[in-house]
Design a protein around this motif. Structure first.
Motif: not given
Length: 580
Positions: A15-22, A72-77, A80-83
């Motif tokens: 999730d941490t890697l997908l966030t900046p990717l999106f 939206i996907l970036s915010g979603w991941f 999840s990653a931060s929590a």
């Protein structure tokens, strides 16, 4: 510090890697939109066909939808990653605290540890989310927008060279002044939490002495102290927004002015109206990126001190550790103190215990008597290796306690503390701390021995009665008897009672001691007591004073040889009031 914190990401790496990717996808699309918009405006100005206008419009709609989807996907991941990161970080902190020895715990106050597990972790969590999202978005958008501005505006983009130094100077000024305030405020948070903790735990005392007004003033002063520092810090941070708006308005005035001059003077050959619209959009993106970067800067400034405090706990190694090849079996309950001296800190000038030499055979009952501050509790804490001796050695079952696996040793040493602790849950759940596999019948039998079954049977839910936090809904004597039953369920080789029958009457005390003799004759029993009646039938009685064993023997021997013991005995049995 960053490496230590990132170790808590673990299963949330994806999730941490997908966030900046999106986020890269969102920024790329968002920064391309003004370019397509410029082409649309220029084509309209050139009186293009409707089909061409519709084509550009469709491209803009598709790109906007894709950009929104990536966002939206970036915010979603990111959520999840931060929590998940915060959850793991709290777990790692709590696990580290659980591994601490008493010496480690003495270093940190309870309120400070609570602040680090709550407020500090929340600050780091917010910074983490901002870093994997906004800290990716802002630099990318800034770079892309600057490149496109230079490409489309040429010399006009030099306007940004005017505003960037103003912003840089402002941010450095804010950081230099705000950082010391944030460092100070975290320590004041600890004091504030400490005040709350003391008041909640001591509420009965506060009300008994009618000290509510005093405590409210004390809490108010601590709260006001935090408010003052935060107000100063927030006032400094408030400079950031008007500074950004100033830069934005400067660009909004200068860029259209110079662009209009270029368009008019060149007749639209050098720059067109669509290019001007895109340039204004890119200038807004640049300034918004700078504003977001300044917000990141502020958040990281705030979270930096919180992260330091968290890592301070994570980096603290337990002062007690198992040896390379630990002994895992305790042969019996014999205890030997050989030339033992102990002090709580290496730099302490005075020993809490000094020159202790004892031999206690397995199965013996030992009474320990002494005034307040005579180090009775300190003595018994060395047996289960809650502290390590400073000089000499403590042996259990003929083996130095430092050679044991600590879990194996402590499983064979049951302690009923002076300040009895029950946890929120049913009576059964509290009793099963002693033996997780204890049957209902076994719990009832042990509670009868500890004189606890009688009052448990008066509760409507009996053994399923819910115990409030700290045992608030049972009396002091009931709490003590439940703790004794819990210790007996452990079936230890050594049982230590640290003044743990002080809240029960003498008859109940005698019945409990009788149960010890009959139920666990092979268990070594150490009883710290203020009443001589509780220990006078012990095999060995130790009299302590100022960290030393000043006399030892049975009851009759001490009456003859120990002035301290005799004076305490006379005061308790003959109503004497002169105690040396």
């Amino acid at each position: 510090m960053i490496k230590k914190l990132l170790a808590s990401v673990r299963e949330y790496k994806r999730d941490t890697l997908l966030t900046p990717l999106f986020m890269v996808g969102e920024v790329g699309l968002e920064c391309t939109l003004p370019l397509i918009t410029a082409k649309l405006i220029n084509s309209i100005e050139a009186q293009a066909q409707m089909s061409q206008v519709l084509r550009y419009g469709l491209i803009l709609v598709i790109m906007a939808m894709c950009s929104m989807g990536c966002g939206i996907l970036s915010g979603w991941f990111a959520a999840s990653a931060s929590a998940g990161f915060a959850k793991n970080l709290r777990h790692d902190l709590f696990a580290r605290v659980q591994s601490f020895s008493f010496a480690n715990i003495d270093r940190f106050s309870t309120s400070s540890l609570v602040t680090r597990l709550t407020t500090d972790v929340t600050n780091v969590q917010n910074a983490f989310m901002m870093i994997i999202r906004t800290a990716v978005r802002s630099p990318l958008m800034l770079i892309f927008a600057v490149v496109m501005s230079i490409r489309m505006g040429g010399a006009i983009s030099l306007v940004f060279l005017l505003v960037i130094p103003i912003l840089a100077f402002g941010l450095l000024f804010i950081a230099k002044r705000a950082m010391p305030l944030f460092k100070a405020v975290f320590h004041k948070y600890d004091n504030l939490n400490n005040s709350v903790q003391e008041n909640i735990k001591g509420m009965r005392v506060v009300k008994s002495f009618v000290r509510e007004d005093y405590e409210q003033k004390k809490f108010g002063a601590a709260s006001e102290d935090v408010r003052n520092d935060f107000t100063k810090a927030e006032k400094l941070l408030a400079i950031n927004n008007p500074l950004m708006l100033l830069a934005m308005y400067i660009c909004m005035i200068l860029i259209p002015y110079f662009s209009a001059k270029v368009i008019i003077s060149s007749g639209g050959s050098t720059m067109q109206v669509g290019d001007l619209a895109s340039l204004i959009t890119y200038s807004m993106q640049i300034l918004m990126s700078l504003m977001m970067l300044s917000m990141i800067f502020v958040m990281i400034t705030l979270a930096g001190e919180a992260a330091r405090r968290i890592v301070e706990v994570l980096d603290t190694e337990p002062s007690l550790a198992n040896p390379a090849e630990p002994v895992t079996e305790v042969k019996d309950g014999s205890i030997d103190f050989e030339n033992v001296s102990f002090k709580y800190r290496d730099d302490a000038e005075v020993f809490a215990l000094e020159d202790i030499n004892l031999h206690i055979a397995s199965g013996q009952t030992v009474g320990i008597l002494g005034g307040t501050g005579s180090a009775k509790t300190t003595l018994i804490q060395l047996i289960s290796r809650l502290y390590d001796v400073s000089v000499g050695s403590v042996k259990v079952g003929g083996v130095d306690v430092r050679s044991y696996d600590m879990e194996a040793l402590r499983n064979q040493v049951s302690v009923v503390l002076q300040k009895n602790v029950l946890f929120s849950g049913t009576i059964k759940e509290n009793l099963r701390w002693g033996d997780p596999n204890a049957t209902d019948e076994e719990m009832v039998r042990i509670c009868r021995l500890a004189q606890a079954d009688e009052f448990i049977q008066t509760f409507p839910d009996k053994y399923d009665t819910y115990i409030e936090q700290g045992g608030a809904n049972v009396s002091g004597g009931q709490k003590q008897r439940l703790c004794i039953a819990r210790a007996l369920l452990k079936k230890p080789k050594i049982l230590i009672l640290d003044d743990s029958t002080s809240a029960v009457d003498t008859k109940t005390d005698a019945l409990i001691r009788k149960a010890f003799r009959e139920e666990i004759p092979g268990t070594t029993k150490l009883i710290i007591a203020q009443r001589i009646a509780s220990i006078q039938d012990a095999d060995l009685i130790l009299v302590m004073d100022s960290g030393r064993v000043v006399a030892q023997g049975d009851h009759a021997h001490l009456l003859e040889t120990s002035e301290i013991y005799r004076e305490v005995y006379d005061s308790q049995t003959k109503g004497g009031s002169d105690i040396g």
